[in-house]
Write a protein that holds these residues in place. Structure first.
Motif, PDB file in Angstrom:
ATOM      1  N   UNK B  55      13.348   3.281 -55.996  1.00  6.90           N
ATOM      2  CA  UNK B  55      13.197   2.098 -55.486  1.00  6.90           C
ATOM      3  C   UNK B  55      14.922   1.032 -55.530  1.00  6.90           C
ATOM      4  N   UNK B  56      15.215   1.744 -54.048  1.00  3.07           N
ATOM      5  CA  UNK B  56      16.480   1.275 -53.935  1.00  3.07           C
ATOM      6  C   UNK B  56      15.968  -0.036 -53.332  1.00  3.07           C
ATOM      7  N   UNK B  73      10.262  -0.384 -39.453  1.00  4.93           N
ATOM      8  CA  UNK B  73      10.295  -0.899 -40.326  1.00  4.93           C
ATOM      9  C   UNK B  73       9.453  -0.318 -41.563  1.00  4.93           C
ATOM     10  N   UNK B  74       8.259  -0.517 -41.351  1.00  9.18           N
ATOM     11  CA  UNK B  74       7.580  -0.662 -42.084  1.00  9.18           C
ATOM     12  C   UNK B  74       7.198   0.187 -43.065  1.00  9.18           C
ATOM     13  N   UNK B  75       8.067   1.370 -43.234  1.00  7.89           N
ATOM     14  CA  UNK B  75       7.991   2.541 -44.392  1.00  7.89           C
ATOM     15  C   UNK B  75       8.939   1.849 -45.552  1.00  7.89           C
ATOM     16  N   UNK B  76       9.298   0.732 -45.095  1.00  2.00           N
ATOM     17  CA  UNK B  76      10.149   0.501 -46.973  1.00  2.00           C
ATOM     18  C   UNK B  76       8.786  -0.025 -47.148  1.00  2.00           C
ATOM     19  N   UNK B  81      10.530   4.635 -52.630  1.00  2.09           N
ATOM     20  CA  UNK B  81      12.106   4.423 -52.567  1.00  2.09           C
ATOM     21  C   UNK B  81      12.624   3.651 -52.367  1.00  2.09           C
ATOM     22  N   UNK B  82      11.897   1.905 -51.932  1.00  3.09           N
ATOM     23  CA  UNK B  82      12.802   0.843 -51.582  1.00  3.09           C
ATOM     24  C   UNK B  82      12.382  -0.062 -52.241  1.00  3.09           C
TER      25      UNK B  82
END
Lengths: 528, 379, 385
Positions: B55-56, B73-76, B81-82
């Motif tokens: 959860x950065x 950028x869809x991985x976020x 993690x984010x």
């Protein structure tokens, strides 16, 4: 009693301890005898004791044997046959009386049946049997001393070493202590080596070694040495201090000083008589710790310029009363005025005008004499030139100039006391509290001390002092004696003497009589 | 050394040990240290100390909102993690980064799609180096994710034109399947607990006896030095060992800590280490004879090295050589290496033997030093 | 007029008392040579040793490769690993079975295994597996190293694709441009060294303040102090200021080590840094004095100190980031002044943050002092005096 043990038959008086230590001191302690080592502070008495115990290296050219064992070579063998009561007693303060005794009994391997009998007897002899469940840390000074003695005597050692066993112990307990010692010597043929700064204790021994600065000054039986106690080793009971009224402390030289000449012959009545303002007023003072009443309904006044002595056996409530007066302990109830200020409400204001010398001369051990003085002067509001001047004055007065740069810890006890006094007087307090200021100090230093007290009192300082030396009570204008938290008697030494119907009696006897009478009454009441 | 005939008498030893236990019982602070502190530590460290990035907070700026840009950028989104927050311009993102609202900012520039065709597209990542630990992990993760997404997309567009497959990373983490730092920290906590109990408590308790003069009295009894020292070791061994067992149980219950090596070896090695710690504590007290100093010295030679140099927090492989050498001087380093391996990897005998021999050596050294320095002398 | 005169007198007396108290405290603490050494040696040791040791950066991670494919592709990929600078190749075993032993012996932390069908699968357009095995006993290194490895693989894929699409420069190729503010190389020492500036003050202030009264009590001088006209406030402050000074000096030593030895660029202003440190120490001193007031012996002080210090250090974010903690514990960190101090010092040091930017750290520290200082005064007055 002392005479009896001198003539103890059967023991050849063969030396149990022999050797040469310190600066060529030829030491011998005969079996079955009490050998005393006397000397002023810093004479090397404790060092000698520790050497006999094998706790300190002997140094070159010295040798020492205990019961035929070479101490330097086999200290452990010596250590297992002797018992040693150090000045700090070596008690575990967080263990109870019984637990302390058990520990030492186990360490000495005293078998169960012998132990019960012996410990029981020791407990009764010392009247400690009521306190076996109490934590050692909660005991008063004298009781700790007794417990220390019990712990060292759980078995019958070949040699018993006592390092200043009567420092801070009241006359009753001191008498008991010596009675116990003499009884053990008689019954068990115990050999004792005892350190003391007091001639009257040395007089009870069979052989006396007089030391000063590590050198042997004289050696002989007390009778042989009588009259030639050198350098301040005169007993308080000896000829030098036969008359002990105020004003005669300094053998006349202080009588001329100050404004006290006019009434130096009257001990009890203060300068202004009844009209004098009391400096300290105590009314119905009570202190309870849980169910235990340490001080019960005590009332007294102390007048300006008076020397007021607080006496009592160990654990009588003296220290508790004393600490309440200084504001160190909150009172449970009662009224308490010091210098006109209610201590219970305005602790800080009450403290401004007082000086205090604590029991063990609490100084900052790693600070020098000068630094200690500077600090105490500073927190009493002195600064700059005034502070320097005042320090110079007191350093001169108390003869501390040679020691100015020495750390307080390294000073002999006598100097520590002087330094404590000097620190407490820096701000010219109106009231001076002294808690056992003469414990462990050699007689000469004590004489000096009382001379100073006399001068202070002449200058109008009120002085409250606790002491275990009854002779010193004679130096007080008025004394009070407490026991079990009760105020037993209050008045000038002369008044008390006449009230007890014991004219001319020594204060020691009077004290013992008063306390014993009170205890009998108490005992009678509880039985009835 | 002591050559007393009755070197060791059970009676006297028992008496001294009993005394020590009575004192421990009287002073609740010992139990606080031996029992409460370990539990606090294992809970805080186990749950709280983590290097695993989760959860950065990250700011995402899409200056180009084309599907290609969004996709890269869809991985976020939905990633554990984010936790992304989309903002409209870079200035805003930089402010958030500056105020530590986010620890990273991802910028897809306005000309992203345009340049994509030329193969010159760029994604910018901004990180705050004050949060270096987070930054390091986040950067690697973002870079890997953007690149692989781009490669995938590229591949799709190429269609069958090129017969090129992709390398896929399959990573496996041995000994720590869940790859959580909890498992990594818990053995370290055990080590810390024993260090604290062993070194600190014994050093201070023994220094207190010197300070209060009680040792002087004990010296002048038939008690031998061996008995005196043993009587200090036994009770505090028990306290430290209790703390250890407690942590072991809590670690099992709370964190499911695997125990791949045998329990017997773990216990044995830990006992050895407790003895080392006790010996160190006794040595410190014999040298300082002063509670305050003993406390400070213990801090310096045991607590700080255990925490910083033992490999508890920082991997020794990445250290400069000098530090690696220094860290090997401290027994904690060896014990930690052993116990971690025992918990997570299993019985690997060469390591067990080597480290146990080393620990035993340290034990003998420190206990011997304690004996040497604890003279039956005063002053 | 008279009133102000009186107030002035009181004030002057107060300062003098305080001065003498502090002087004495410093003298008793620093007189002993061993004590003086204990004030400096730990600071130096922490500064240097931990400055070097405290690092999560990956340098020279020892790894092994097993290349079962031995193809151009596999060599190319492995070349990327070798060129990364973070890994150091220590072994090239023939079979993956040998990896187990290497990891057991802790000779390697990472192993890369390329299966025999790697190139074939690539050419068939399938997903070709590359195995990375990490030693999980050190999970942080394992995590970081696998993250690094996956980046290398992704990069390599992209490069391959670009090559495959022809001379055109690689259609669809994307590059990531990363910039890290304030710490461009992400050196963890850069955040540990400033953190230690706060940490050392924390340890020393807490321990010294905690011990101060207990020590006097054990030595018997405390009664003597209580009988003097020192007010509880003066006594308390007199006990508080010297540890603060010593703490500040130690922080300064560590600052110098970070700045001049490790050459970590200092972006902020010294004024702000010391403001933060003083605020921090204020929030600690109350805690230390509370310990001192309730303890009867130095042993107890030490135990309480440990019980407080350990969790506070661990929760401070000094070693592991606060955001990695579970939410409940993150709330617990709000009671930990060290957490705010570490954050504030890092930001001042690296970012050059001004006092205004740091309200989020300063206000909590002030609040903590506002609670602990009066509480310690109350405890002190009721328990000690």
């Amino acid at each position: 009693m002392a005479e009896e043990s001198v003539q103890r038959p059967g023991i050849a008086g063969e030396p149990l301890v022999s050797g040469r230590v310190l600066q060529n001191v030829e030491l011998e302690a005969a079996e079955g005898e009490i050998t005393a080592i006397v000397g002023p502070d810093g004479a090397g008495k404790t060092t000698l004791m520790r050497m006999v115990c094998g706790l300190l290296p002997l140094g070159e050219g010295s040798h020492l044997q205990v019961d035929g064992i070479d101490v330097a070579r086999e200290p452990w063998r010596v250590q297992s046959i002797i018992s040693y009561l150090p000045q700090k007693f070596g008690l575990y303060e967080d263990l109870t009386v019984q637990e302390n005794i058990d520990l030492y009994a186990d360490l000495h391997g005293v078998p169960g049946d012998v132990r019960q009998e012996r410990v029981g007897r020791l407990l009764h002899m010392t009247e400690m049997h009521k306190f076996t469940d109490r934590l050692a840390g909660r005991l008063s000074g004298g009781m700790k001393q007794k417990l220390g003695l019990i712990c060292t005597l759980v078995r019958s050692p070949v040699l018993l070493l006592l390092d200043e066993p009567s420092v801070g112990v009241d006359p009753l307990s001191r008498r008991e202590l010596w009675e116990i010692l003499e009884q053990l010597v008689q019954e068990e043929g115990l050999t004792v080596l005892v350190n003391t700064a007091y001639a009257e204790e040395a007089e009870r021994c069979q052989m006396v070694y007089m030391l000063d600065k590590g050198r042997l000054l004289a050696k002989g039986t007390p009778a042989e040495l009588q009259g030639e106690w050198p350098r301040g080793l005169k007993g308080m009971n000896g000829a030098g201090a036969a008359v002990r009224h105020r004003g005669s402390v300094g053998e006349g030289d202080s009588a001329g000083e100050g404004g006290k000449g006019s009434d130096s012959d009257s001990n009890s009545i203060r300068d202004g008589g009844d009209g004098a303002e009391p400096d300290i007023v105590v009314r119905n003072l009570v202190k309870r710790f849980g169910d235990f009443t340490a001080v019960s309904h005590t009332s007294f006044d102390v007048y300006k310029g008076e020397v007021f002595g607080m006496l009592g056996p160990n654990g009588a409530g003296k220290t508790t009363t004393f600490r309440m007066l200084c504001g160190l302990l909150p009172a449970t109830s009662g009224e308490l005025l010091v210098g006109g200020v209610d201590v219970r409400r305005h602790r800080n204001r009450a403290r401004e005008g007082i000086g205090y010398v604590a029991q063990k001369f609490s100084l900052y051990g790693n600070l020098t004499v000068y630094e200690n003085l500077r600090f105490y002067g500073g927190i009493y509001g002195l600064y700059g030139r005034e502070l320097t001047q005042r320090i110079d004055e007191l350093v001169a007065e108390f003869g501390l100039s040679e020691k100015l740069k020495q750390a307080a810890d390294s000073l002999p006890l006598g100097y520590k006391q002087r330094l404590s006094m000097a620190a407490a007087l820096l701000h010219r307090p109106k009231i001076l509290f002294l808690d056992e200021p003469t414990s462990g100090i050699d007689p000469e230093a004590r004489q000096n001390f009382w001379r100073q007290i006399d001068r202070l009192s002449a200058a109008g300082t009120t002085i409250i002092v606790t002491t275990h030396f009854m002779e010193e009570a004679e130096y007080c204008d008025r004394i009070m004696i407490q026991d079990h938290g009760e105020l037993l008697v209050l008045g000038s030494p002369e008044e008390i003497r006449s009230r007890m119907g014991m004219p001319g009696a020594g204060m020691n006897e009077i004290f013992i009589a008063i306390v014993e009478r009170a205890r009998q009454r108490e005992g009678g009441n509880s039985h009835g | 050394m002591d050559k007393r005939a009755d070197f060791l008498s059970p009676g006297r030893l028992m008496a001294l040990v009993k005394k020590e236990f009575l004192q421990i019982g009287r002073d609740s602070s010992t139990l606080l240290m031996g029992v409460v502190l370990p539990i606090i530590l294992i809970i805080i460290m186990g749950f709280g100390m983590s290097l695993d990035v989760r959860n950065v907070p990250v700011a995402v700026v899409l200056e180009d909102s084309s599907p290609a840009a969004r996709s890269v950028v869809s991985f976020v989104d939905g990633s554990e993690y984010f936790s992304p927050s989309y903002v409209t311009n870079m200035k805003e993102a930089e402010e958030m980064l500056m105020s530590h609202e986010v620890h990273a900012a991802i910028l897809v520039p306005g000309d992203f799609t345009a340049r994509l065709a030329a193969g010159e597209a760029k994604v910018q990542v901004l990180l705050n180096g004050v949060e270096a630990i987070t930054a390091m992990s986040a950067q690697k993760y973002i870079e890997a994710a953007v690149l692989s997404r781009a490669a995938e997309e590229g591949m799709k567009q190429q269609g069958d034109a090129v017969q090129a497959g992709q390398a896929v990373l399959v990573s496996r983490v041995w000994f720590n399947d869940a790859n959580t730092s909890t498992w990594f920290f818990v053995p370290g906590i055990l080590m810390m607990v024993m260090t604290l109990c062993g070194v600190f408590l014994t050093a201070v308790v023994m220094a207190r006896e010197w300070e209060r003069g009680t040792l002087e009295s004990i010296f002048v009894t038939p008690a031998s030095l061996l008995e005196i020292v043993l009587a200090k070791i036994i009770p505090y061994f028990c306290v430290a060992f209790t703390g250890f067992c407690l942590c072991l149980v809590v670690g099992q219950v709370l964190y499911d800590l695997p125990m791949r090596g045998s329990l017997a070896v773990i216990l044995f090695a830990s006992m050895l280490y407790i003895i080392v710690a006790l010996g160190l504590g006794l040595t410190i007290s014999a040298v300082t004879k002063n509670q305050f100093l003993a406390c400070q010295v213990s801090m310096l030679v045991s607590f700080l090295p255990s925490m910083m140099l033992s490999g508890f927090l920082f991997d020794l492989h990445s250290e400069p050589l000098a530090i690696q050498v220094i860290s090997r001087i401290f027994p904690t380093t060896h014990y930690l290496q052993l116990i971690k391996s025992l918990f997570l990897a299993g019985n690997y005998w060469p390591l067990i033997v080597e480290k146990c021999v080393l620990l035993a050596g340290y034990g003998i050294l420190f206990i011997g030093l304690a004996f040497r320095l604890t003279k039956r002398r005063v002053g | 007029m008279q009133m102000t005169g009186l107030v002035q007198d009181r004030l002057r007396l107060f300062w003098r008392h305080l001065l003498f108290m502090c002087q004495k405290e410093l003298l008793t603490t620093l007189k002993d040579r061993r004590m003086r050494a204990m004030m400096v040696v730990p600071a130096l040791m922490q500064g240097f040793l931990f400055g070097y040791a405290a690092s999560y950066n990956l340098d020279n991670v020892p790894y092994a490769v097993v290349d079962e494919d031995r193809s151009a592709s596999s060599r190319s990929l492995l070349g990327h690993f070798a060129g990364s600078g973070s890994f150091q190749l220590v072994a090239m075993p023939d079979s993956p079975r040998e990896i187990g032993q290497l990891i057991d012996r802790e000779e390697i932390l990472l192993a890369v295994v390329i299966p025999g069908d790697f190139e074939r699968k690539l050419q068939q357009g399938q997903a070709a597996e590359v195995q990375v095995i990490a030693d999980g006993r050190n999970s942080s290194v394992a995590g970081m190293a696998t993250g690094y490895a996956s980046r290398i693989v992704a990069e390599w894929n992209l490069e391959r694709m670009a090559e495959a699409t022809g001379v055109k420069g690689g259609q669809g190729s994307v590059s990531v441009e990363s910039r890290t503010w304030f710490n461009p190389n992400q050196i963890t020492r850069w955040i540990f060294s400033p953190g230690l500036i706060a940490m050392i003050a924390f340890v020393q202030v807490l321990l010294l303040a905690g011990m101060s009264i207990a020590r006097e009590r054990e030595q018997g001088t405390f009664d003597q102090l209580l009988v003097t006209p020192l007010s509880p406030a003066e006594l308390l402050l007199g006990k508080a200021v010297p540890p603060m000074l010593i703490g500040l000096v130690q922080s300064t030593i560590l600052f110098c080590i970070a700045r001049f030895w490790f050459r970590i660029p200092f972006a902020g202003s010294l004024v702000t840094l010391y403001l933060a440190l003083i605020l921090f120490i204020f929030s600690l001193i109350g805690v230390g004095l509370m310990i001192s007031a309730i303890s009867e012996s130095m042993q107890q002080v030490m135990v309480y100190f440990m019980v407080l210090m350990m969790p506070m250090v661990l929760l401070s974010g000094l070693a592991t980031p606060v955001i990695n903690m579970p939410e409940a514990l993150q709330y617990a960190t709000y009671a930990d002044p060290l957490r705010f101090a570490v954050d504030a010092v890092r930001r001042i040091y690296l970012e050059g943050a001004a006092a205004g930017d740091l309200l989020g750290d300063f206000v909590p520290m002030l609040l903590i002092s506002a609670i602990t200082l009066p509480l310690s005064g109350w405890l002190f007055y009721n328990r000690a005096v």
